[in-house]
Design an enzyme around this catalytic site. Structure first.
Site, PDB file in Angstrom:
ATOM      1  N   ALA A 240      -1.834  -1.535   5.232  1.00 50.51           N
ATOM      2  CA  ALA A 240      -1.992  -2.946   4.876  1.00 50.51           C
ATOM      3  C   ALA A 240      -2.547  -3.784   6.023  1.00 50.51           C
ATOM      4  CB  ALA A 240      -0.659  -3.509   4.406  1.00 50.51           C
TER       5      ALA A 240
ATOM      6  N   GLN B 183       4.874  -5.715   0.259  1.00 49.31           N
ATOM      7  CA  GLN B 183       6.327  -5.633   0.021  1.00 49.31           C
ATOM      8  C   GLN B 183       6.663  -5.617  -1.472  1.00 49.31           C
ATOM      9  OE1 GLN B 183       8.840  -5.066   1.999  1.00 49.31           O
ATOM     10  NE2 GLN B 183       7.891  -5.289   4.008  1.00 49.31           N
TER      11      GLN B 183
ATOM     12  N   SER C  97       0.416  -0.709   1.461  1.00 48.36           N
ATOM     13  CA  SER C  97       0.688   0.443   2.339  1.00 48.36           C
ATOM     14  C   SER C  97       1.614   1.409   1.629  1.00 48.36           C
ATOM     15  CB  SER C  97       1.412  -0.032   3.609  1.00 48.36           C
ATOM     16  OG  SER C  97       0.531  -0.133   4.688  1.00 48.36           O
ATOM     17  N   ALA C  98       1.321   2.711   1.732  1.00 48.35           N
ATOM     18  CA  ALA C  98       2.124   3.705   1.010  1.00 48.35           C
ATOM     19  C   ALA C  98       3.553   3.838   1.525  1.00 48.35           C
ATOM     20  CB  ALA C  98       1.436   5.073   1.089  1.00 48.35           C
TER      21      ALA C  98
ATOM     22  N   THR D  11     -13.446   9.409   8.152  1.00 43.83           N
ATOM     23  CA  THR D  11     -13.090  10.464   7.196  1.00 43.83           C
ATOM     24  C   THR D  11     -11.827  10.080   6.432  1.00 43.83           C
ATOM     25  OG1 THR D  11     -14.064  12.084   8.657  1.00 43.83           O
ATOM     26  CG2 THR D  11     -12.533  12.936   7.000  1.00 43.83           C
TER      27      THR D  11
ATOM     28  N   CYS E 176       7.609  -5.440  12.852  1.00 45.02           N
ATOM     29  CA  CYS E 176       6.450  -5.679  13.711  1.00 45.02           C
ATOM     30  C   CYS E 176       6.763  -6.722  14.757  1.00 45.02           C
ATOM     31  CB  CYS E 176       5.268  -6.131  12.868  1.00 45.02           C
ATOM     32  SG  CYS E 176       5.009  -5.021  11.502  1.00 45.02           S
TER      33      CYS E 176
HETATM   34  N1  PMP Z   1       2.143  -6.849   5.210  1.00 49.06           N
HETATM   35  C1  PMP Z   1       3.471  -6.863   5.006  1.00 49.06           C
HETATM   36  C2  PMP Z   1       4.058  -7.928   4.128  1.00 49.06           C
HETATM   37  C3  PMP Z   1       4.277  -5.903   5.621  1.00 49.06           C
HETATM   38  O1  PMP Z   1       5.596  -5.925   5.424  1.00 49.06           O
HETATM   39  C4  PMP Z   1       3.681  -4.919   6.441  1.00 49.06           C
HETATM   40  C5  PMP Z   1       4.523  -3.873   7.132  1.00 49.06           C
HETATM   41  N2  PMP Z   1       5.628  -4.366   7.814  1.00 49.06           N
HETATM   42  C6  PMP Z   1       2.292  -4.956   6.617  1.00 49.06           C
HETATM   43  C7  PMP Z   1       1.562  -5.938   5.980  1.00 49.06           C
HETATM   44  C8  PMP Z   1       1.585  -3.976   7.487  1.00 49.06           C
HETATM   45  O2  PMP Z   1       1.658  -2.689   6.981  1.00 49.06           O
HETATM   46  P1  PMP Z   1       1.211  -1.463   7.897  1.00 49.06           P
HETATM   47  O3  PMP Z   1       2.055  -1.566   9.133  1.00 49.06           O
HETATM   48  O4  PMP Z   1       1.544  -0.278   7.070  1.00 49.06           O
HETATM   49  O5  PMP Z   1      -0.215  -1.633   8.185  1.00 49.06           O
END
Ligand code: PMP
Length: 374
Positions: free
Chosen positions: A71, A174, A192-193, A230, A316
């Site tokens: 994401a 989310q 994101s998976a 890739t 994060c």
């Molecule tokens: N957007 C949101 C709302 C998220 O919670 C997260 C992951 N904490 C991300 C984006 C980023 O996802 P990724 O770390 O898998 O790139």
């Protein structure tokens, strides 16, 4: 190991997903761009099938799904549509992979308006309507918040954008695979998976037909030029399998988690003095609860609750000692924001976990308050 209750940060990969992925590391390892032989062709066919599964999950066309590393990358690609002179609208509730690129764009001639959420984290569609200007190119509002669980009215927000000819991007990371999402008026979306029991390092985006995206990665032109590099074939296969299971299991799991979360909510508020729920009463992610505990620091509580893997906010930002910007944006007092914990219930959690957690909170919070008052 402690009981895992941080499912907004990430989820374990479903063993059934791992099983589906395994042959793609060793047997079907071809590069899907190697169309000169059977290895590449097999990978290409299976990647397209996976794209189809994900498209079906979201109710979009197969060629509207693009694969990325997650994401963060998808959000960056979406915002890369903005250039000098453009106006963008977003909010302080967003993930850093929206906020930080917007800050940088702000330094490069993009005008940015940040909408203020209400006390439960909701963005008011009328406020959005009022913020749109003649040069507004893109609006970015998430589907669900990973700290306080607010489910934004993306159908309504997107309808306003469509009416005004403005692109609507939604970070659905989310919400995807957790709650049904109304994507009718969404032009771009990021997911994101690893948030839905799939592997890390793989994700994707929805890009509606007719929108030409500006790549962030330049190179071999994979993914129709949107994202060179890739394709992560085992990741794609795993992500599609994870979505396939969510399609079947999401509704029942959502109901179970809502009951479990409500039990935790009711008991914490009733049995732990000085505990206040942050975020919405309704329209909230099923497994989410965020609680402010008066006169304690969340770090001290997490240390004391060593049988549980918890967090105080976005993973994060967990290295960052400042109060959660999301809690501050909805008007939580700084002191209470420092005493807030996020509970992220998921597939592995049971009623026993909730009971144990409430006991631990009841035992530890008054004790920590006494220590800090001494
Ligand atoms: N957007 C949101 C709302 C998220 O919670 C997260 C992951 N904490 C991300 C984006 C980023 O996802 P990724 O770390 O898998 O790139």
């Amino acid at each position: 190991m402690p009981v895992y209750m941080d499912h907004h940060a990430t989820t374990p990969v479903d063993p059934r997903v791992v099983e589906t992925m395994l042959p793609y590391f060793t047997e079907f390892f071809g590069n899907p761009a190697s169309l000169t032989h059977a290895y590449g062709k097999r990978a290409a066919i299976d990647v397209e099938d996976a794209r189809g599964v994900i498209a079906k999950f979201f109710g979009v066309a197969q060629n509207e799904i693009y694969f990325t590393a997650g994401a963060t990358e998808s959000n960056n690609i979406a915002l890369n549509l903005l250039g000098p002179g453009d106006h963008a609208i977003s909010s302080a509730m967003e993930h850093k992979s929206i906020l930080v690129p917007l800050q940088r764009l702000g330094k490069h001639g993009v005008e940015v308006t940040m909408l203020t959420p209400d006390a439960e984290g909701f963005i008011d569609p009328e406020e959005l309507r009022g913020a749109i200007r003649p040069n507004t190119k893109l609006v970015s509002i998430e589907a669900a918040n990973g700290e306080i669980g607010t489910l934004q009215p993306i159908g309504e927000l997107g309808a306003i954008c469509r009416e005004r000819g403005v692109l609507f991007h939604s970070d659905i990371t989310q919400g995807a695979g957790k709650v049904p999402l109304d994507l009718t008026n969404v032009d771009l979306a990021a997911f994101s998976a690893h948030k839905l029991y799939g592997p890390k390092g793989i994700g994707g985006m929805i890009v509606r037909r007719g929108i030409r995206i500006e790549p962030v990665m330049l190179g071999g032109g994979q993914e129709k030029g949107a994202r060179s590099g890739t394709v992560n074939v085992p990741g794609v296969i795993g992500m599609a399998r994870a979505f396939w299971f969510r399609d079947k299991e999401m509704a029942a799991e959502g109901e179970r988690l809502t009951l479990l979360r409500n039990e935790l909510w009711d008991r914490v508020v009733a049995e732990v003095p000085g505990a206040f729920v942050n975020g919405p009463r309704e329209r909230r992610l099923p497994g989410n609860l965020n609680v402010a505990f008066e006169r304690v620091e969340s770090d001290a509580v997490m240390l004391a609750l060593r049988h549980f893997a918890l967090s105080s906010g976005s993973a994060c930002s967990s290295g960052d000692r400042s109060a959660s910007p999301v809690l501050l944006a909805i008007g939580v007092a700084e002191e209470l924001a420092y005493g807030s914990l996020r509970f992220g219930l998921g597939k592995s959690n049971t009623a026993d976990h909730v009971a144990l957690l409430v006991d631990d909170l009841k035992r530890n919070i008054p004790r920590l308050r006494e220590i800090s008052a001494a």
